[in-house]
Design an enzyme around this catalytic site. Structure first.
Site, PDB file in Angstrom:
ATOM      1  N   GLU A 251      30.229  42.384  38.355  1.00  0.00           N
ATOM      2  CA  GLU A 251      29.562  41.090  38.138  1.00  0.00           C
ATOM      3  C   GLU A 251      30.191  40.116  39.115  1.00  0.00           C
ATOM      4  O   GLU A 251      31.348  39.721  38.944  1.00  0.00           O
ATOM      5  CB  GLU A 251      29.770  40.619  36.698  1.00  0.00           C
ATOM      6  N   GLU A 382      28.884  30.037  48.149  1.00  0.00           N
ATOM      7  CA  GLU A 382      29.115  29.694  46.744  1.00  0.00           C
ATOM      8  C   GLU A 382      30.244  28.665  46.665  1.00  0.00           C
ATOM      9  O   GLU A 382      31.388  28.964  46.992  1.00  0.00           O
ATOM     10  CB  GLU A 382      29.517  30.951  45.965  1.00  0.00           C
TER      11      GLU A 382
HETATM   12  P1  NAD Z   1      38.650  37.016  42.296  1.00  0.00           P
HETATM   13  O1  NAD Z   1      37.787  38.070  42.886  1.00  0.00           O
HETATM   14  O2  NAD Z   1      39.623  36.329  43.164  1.00  0.00           O
HETATM   15  O3  NAD Z   1      39.531  37.639  41.108  1.00  0.00           O
HETATM   16  C1  NAD Z   1      38.912  38.305  40.030  1.00  0.00           C
HETATM   17  C2  NAD Z   1      39.918  39.264  39.416  1.00  0.00           C
HETATM   18  O4  NAD Z   1      40.214  40.318  40.345  1.00  0.00           O
HETATM   19  C3  NAD Z   1      41.258  38.641  39.055  1.00  0.00           C
HETATM   20  O5  NAD Z   1      41.687  39.172  37.817  1.00  0.00           O
HETATM   21  C4  NAD Z   1      42.157  39.107  40.168  1.00  0.00           C
HETATM   22  O6  NAD Z   1      43.510  39.152  39.809  1.00  0.00           O
HETATM   23  C5  NAD Z   1      41.619  40.493  40.414  1.00  0.00           C
HETATM   24  N1  NAD Z   1      41.930  41.096  41.709  1.00  0.00           N
HETATM   25  C6  NAD Z   1      42.382  40.497  42.835  1.00  0.00           C
HETATM   26  N2  NAD Z   1      42.499  41.409  43.835  1.00  0.00           N
HETATM   27  C7  NAD Z   1      42.114  42.608  43.319  1.00  0.00           C
HETATM   28  C8  NAD Z   1      41.980  43.914  43.858  1.00  0.00           C
HETATM   29  N3  NAD Z   1      42.263  44.197  45.134  1.00  0.00           N
HETATM   30  N4  NAD Z   1      41.526  44.889  43.049  1.00  0.00           N
HETATM   31  C9  NAD Z   1      41.203  44.630  41.767  1.00  0.00           C
HETATM   32  N5  NAD Z   1      41.301  43.415  41.203  1.00  0.00           N
HETATM   33  C10 NAD Z   1      41.747  42.404  41.978  1.00  0.00           C
HETATM   34  O7  NAD Z   1      37.672  36.006  41.579  1.00  0.00           O
HETATM   35  P2  NAD Z   1      38.053  34.626  40.847  1.00  0.00           P
HETATM   36  O8  NAD Z   1      38.385  33.634  41.908  1.00  0.00           O
HETATM   37  O9  NAD Z   1      39.018  34.893  39.765  1.00  0.00           O
HETATM   38  O10 NAD Z   1      36.675  34.254  40.158  1.00  0.00           O
HETATM   39  C11 NAD Z   1      35.679  33.515  40.773  1.00  0.00           C
HETATM   40  C12 NAD Z   1      34.558  34.410  41.241  1.00  0.00           C
HETATM   41  O11 NAD Z   1      34.082  35.198  40.151  1.00  0.00           O
HETATM   42  C13 NAD Z   1      33.344  33.636  41.730  1.00  0.00           C
HETATM   43  O12 NAD Z   1      32.856  34.236  42.893  1.00  0.00           O
HETATM   44  C14 NAD Z   1      32.336  33.806  40.603  1.00  0.00           C
HETATM   45  O13 NAD Z   1      30.997  33.677  40.996  1.00  0.00           O
HETATM   46  C15 NAD Z   1      32.664  35.163  40.113  1.00  0.00           C
HETATM   47  N6  NAD Z   1      32.192  35.342  38.737  1.00  0.00           N
HETATM   48  C16 NAD Z   1      31.131  36.179  38.511  1.00  0.00           C
HETATM   49  C17 NAD Z   1      30.619  36.320  37.228  1.00  0.00           C
HETATM   50  C18 NAD Z   1      29.454  37.226  36.942  1.00  0.00           C
HETATM   51  O14 NAD Z   1      29.283  37.616  35.790  1.00  0.00           O
HETATM   52  N7  NAD Z   1      28.633  37.583  37.909  1.00  0.00           N
HETATM   53  C19 NAD Z   1      31.192  35.611  36.167  1.00  0.00           C
HETATM   54  C20 NAD Z   1      32.260  34.766  36.433  1.00  0.00           C
HETATM   55  C21 NAD Z   1      32.763  34.646  37.728  1.00  0.00           C
END
Ligand code: NAD
Length: 482
Positions: A251, A382
């Site tokens: 997601e 975004e």
């Molecule tokens: P992010 O991708 O930076 O982090 C998300 C998660 O991934 C965190 O728990 C982080 O610690 C982890 N992570 C970081 N590096 C990783 C790796 N190499 N492998 C696995 N996990 C890793 O995102 P964010 O900044 O926390 O969240 C914001 C983003 O999330 C925005 O782009 C937003 O649109 C998206 N989002 C999507 C949905 C959806 O349902 N489509 C819902 C909420 C947020």
């Protein structure tokens, strides 16, 4: 009011195998309303992660056996969460920034999802049952699920994974964002009172060179990765999962368009349109991130939205009456600041806000921008923050083409006095959900939520979300007697 005042509900370790497990290392968690570290979170070592995965693996076989036990447990989990609303909401607001009432809503939504999945049937489908033979299709749990969540809705989005994964008979290791690790630990502490040991484990740790999330995805005990976060990280997760053919649900990000059709009553829609963009300070994957409005109504809409933006009470989430809190973290706050500055330097007009608030923490004034076109980063990318571009169009077809001209396709909305006309346009929009006269109106436990293109793979919610935590198994053979 000091956010740290009543934080006695924190958990001082990871939640593994039904126990609180203290770690050798910890990391600081910042209160976004002050910009200061207010608590420490446990940093899971490789051994801690191993222990969490082993606990989930050991719990799996007994847990998958009895469907009724799982249904009863999910109901108990919903009740336990509701009873712990104040504790959860206080911790969530301290680390995430959102107003306390919004934090309490997250808990309520989580409880709603748990109850929905407790009640949902997952029966085998009998394809043949005659004198020639018998064949049925079953949906079997996968095993240990690695669930990774972002910082915008730490509780709701964790439970969107926990509820269907547990309902289907899987066990989990959940890893929240390092910006918001604490509420998820409290969630697991609350749920360990009502769930068998090991079915739900939570590990926390930092990103950086060797992110805990990456170690979780790579681990051979994980059979399914359910990830919510940015598109960039989602691509890394999918690549890492591929080496072991793990199942993935992703997601990811969005750049949701709202298309306002000609003749739409502007004053009537403005408040709903505003909150579709500014709820949770715009830090919602499916927030409205760009608005296309007919040029004849552009000024009216900009004025109406600007008036609302100027009236919003932005304050610390613990202050009664605060409608929006700070942004969650410094990089995000700087990104929004930079995107607005870039748009203004290219000729965009600020109708409301347009700057950070002059106070500690990551506060930003709700911002409406116009005289802005596709090709500007604030429109094309975004923003994930409280800055909304309002773009004029002359032909509806052109607005639809511009809405679709994006790598993203999460959700969208179409606004009109005539719902039938709006529905015709909705059919042309490339997104996982298109709502009419509201944005995000189809986010419900019983409807699939997932993105097209770079917004994700697979869906959450409804029976379709449950199926994502299962694998098909066919049992076929001679006719069954009796
Ligand atoms: P992010 O991708 O930076 O982090 C998300 C998660 O991934 C965190 O728990 C982080 O610690 C982890 N992570 C970081 N590096 C990783 C790796 N190499 N492998 C696995 N996990 C890793 O995102 P964010 O900044 O926390 O969240 C914001 C983003 O999330 C925005 O782009 C937003 O649109 C998206 N989002 C999507 C949905 C959806 O349902 N489509 C819902 C909420 C947020």
């Amino acid at each position: 009011m000091n956010t740290t005042a009543s934080l006695d509900g924190l958990v001082n370790g990871l939640v593994i195998g039904g126990e609180i497990v203290e770690t050798k290392q910890s990391f600081g968690v910042i209160n976004p309303a002050t910009g200061e570290v207010f608590a420490q979170a446990p940093a899971a070592s490789p051994e801690d992660l191993e222990a969490a995965l082993r606990a989930a693996d050991e719990a799996f076989v007994p847990w998958r056996e009895d469907e009724q036990v799982r249904r009863t447990a999910l109901h108990a989990a919903a009740d336990a969460l509701e009873a712990a609303t104040d504790r959860l909401a206080t911790v969530l607001t301290a680390e995430q920034g959102k107003p306390l009432a919004d934090s309490a809503t997250e808990v309520a939504v989580a409880a709603m999802w748990l109850r929905y999945y407790a009640e949902l049937d997952l029966k085998p489908e009998v394809v043949q049952d005659d004198d020639q033979g018998y064949a049925e299709v079953q949906r079997r749990p996968l095993g240990v699920v690695g669930a990774i969540t972002p910082w915008n809705f730490p509780l709701t989005l964790a439970v969107w994974k926990i509820a269907p994964a547990l309902r289907a008979g899987n066990t989990l290791v959940v890893k929240p964002s390092p910006y918001t690790p604490l509420a998820t630990l409290v969630l697991a502490d609350v749920l360990r009172q009502v769930l068998p040991a090991g079915v739900l484990n939570v590990v926390t740790g930092e990103d950086g060179a060797d992110p805990l999330g990456a170690r979780l995805v790579e681990h051979p005990l994980v059979r399914k990765v359910s990830f919510t976060g940015s598109t960039a990280t989602g691509k890394r997760v999918m690549a890492a999962a591929a080496t072991d053919l793990k199942r993935v649900t992703l997601e990811l990000g969005g750049n949701d368009p709202a298309i306002v059709l000609p003749g739409t009553p502007i004053e009537q829609i403005a408040p709903t349109l505003f909150w579709g963009a500014f709820g949770n300070n715009g830090q919602i994957c499916l927030a409205t991130k760009r608005v296309y409005v007919h040029s004849s109504q552009r000024d009216a809409l900009v004025d109406a939205l600007a008036q609302i933006a100027d009236s919003i009470v932005v304050d610390e989430g613990t202050v009664p009456g605060a409608q929006l809190g700070p942004l969650n973290n410094e990089p995000q706050w700087k990104r929004v600041t930079g995107l607005v500055e870039d748009a203004v330097s290219r000729g965009a007009r600020v109708a409301a806000g347009g700057r950070p608030l002059d106070r500690p923490g990551y506060f930003y004034a709700p911002t409406i921008l116009t005289d802005i076109e596709d090709g500007t980063a604030l429109v094309d990318e975004e923003q994930f923050g409280p800055a909304l571009p309002v773009i004029a169009y002359d032909e509806v077809d052109d607005a639809v083409a511009r809405a679709n001209r994006s790598n993203y396709g999460l959700t969208a909305s179409v606004w009109s006095e005539d719902p039938n006309e709006a529905a015709k346009i909705a059919e042309q929009v490339d997104a996982g959900q298109v709502s009419i006269n509201v944005h995000g109106g189809a986010v419900r436990p019983d409807l699939p939520f997932g993105g097209h293109k770079w917004s994700g793979i697979g869906v959450e919610n409804g029976p379709w979300g449950l199926y994502g935590f299962t694998e098909l198994r066919v049992i076929a053979g001679p006719p069954r007697r009796g």
